[in-house]
Scaffold this motif. Structure first.
Motif, PDB file in Angstrom:
ATOM      1  N   GLN A  65      -1.084 -41.620  19.782  1.00  0.00           N
ATOM      2  CA  GLN A  65      -1.742 -40.904  20.873  1.00  0.00           C
ATOM      3  C   GLN A  65      -0.837 -40.837  22.098  1.00  0.00           C
ATOM      4  N   GLU A 111       2.425 -41.001  22.122  1.00  0.00           N
ATOM      5  CA  GLU A 111       3.550 -40.115  21.786  1.00  0.00           C
ATOM      6  C   GLU A 111       3.154 -38.654  21.956  1.00  0.00           C
ATOM      7  N   LYS A 112       1.937 -38.313  21.535  1.00  0.00           N
ATOM      8  CA  LYS A 112       1.460 -36.946  21.686  1.00  0.00           C
ATOM      9  C   LYS A 112       1.333 -36.573  23.163  1.00  0.00           C
ATOM     10  N   GLU A 113       0.840 -37.520  23.987  1.00  0.00           N
ATOM     11  CA  GLU A 113       0.700 -37.260  25.406  1.00  0.00           C
ATOM     12  C   GLU A 113       2.064 -37.058  26.081  1.00  0.00           C
ATOM     13  N   TYR A 135       4.986 -36.011  24.654  1.00  0.00           N
ATOM     14  CA  TYR A 135       5.726 -34.845  24.192  1.00  0.00           C
ATOM     15  C   TYR A 135       4.945 -33.545  24.289  1.00  0.00           C
ATOM     16  N   ASP A 136       3.689 -33.595  24.695  1.00  0.00           N
ATOM     17  CA  ASP A 136       2.914 -32.342  24.847  1.00  0.00           C
ATOM     18  C   ASP A 136       2.882 -31.867  26.257  1.00  0.00           C
TER      19      ASP A 136
END
Length: 87
Positions: A80, A82-84, A86-87
């Protein structure tokens, strides 16, 4: 002195019961397993060494399962984060 010994044995039985019950409920062991294990531990067949082995085994299994759950939780949180990032 005898009253203290009886109280200590009662406390040990209560603690063992609690440990077995919590691992039974938390990790899906059947109630039959719980009943059989507890009955065996309280019987004359199971001496101090036998009880110690049962308790150590239950604690080891519970520790491993808890560590697996914590590991999966950390993995999900890292994904989660990592997604935050790189997004």
């Amino acid at each position: 002195m005898k009253g203290t010994l009886v109280m200590f044995k009662f406390f040990k039985i209560l603690l063992i019961s609690f440990c077995i019950l919590t691992t039974t409920v938390a990790f899906g062991k059947s109630t039959h397993y719980f009943e059989t294990t507890l009955a065996h531990m309280l019987s004359d067949e199971c001496n101090r060494s036998c009880r110690t082995k049962i308790i150590e085994s239950e604690v080891d299994i519970a520790t491993i399962l808890i560590l697996k759950i914590v590991g999966k939780e950390l993995q999900q949180k890292l994904i989660q984060l990592e997604k935050e990032v790189y997004d």
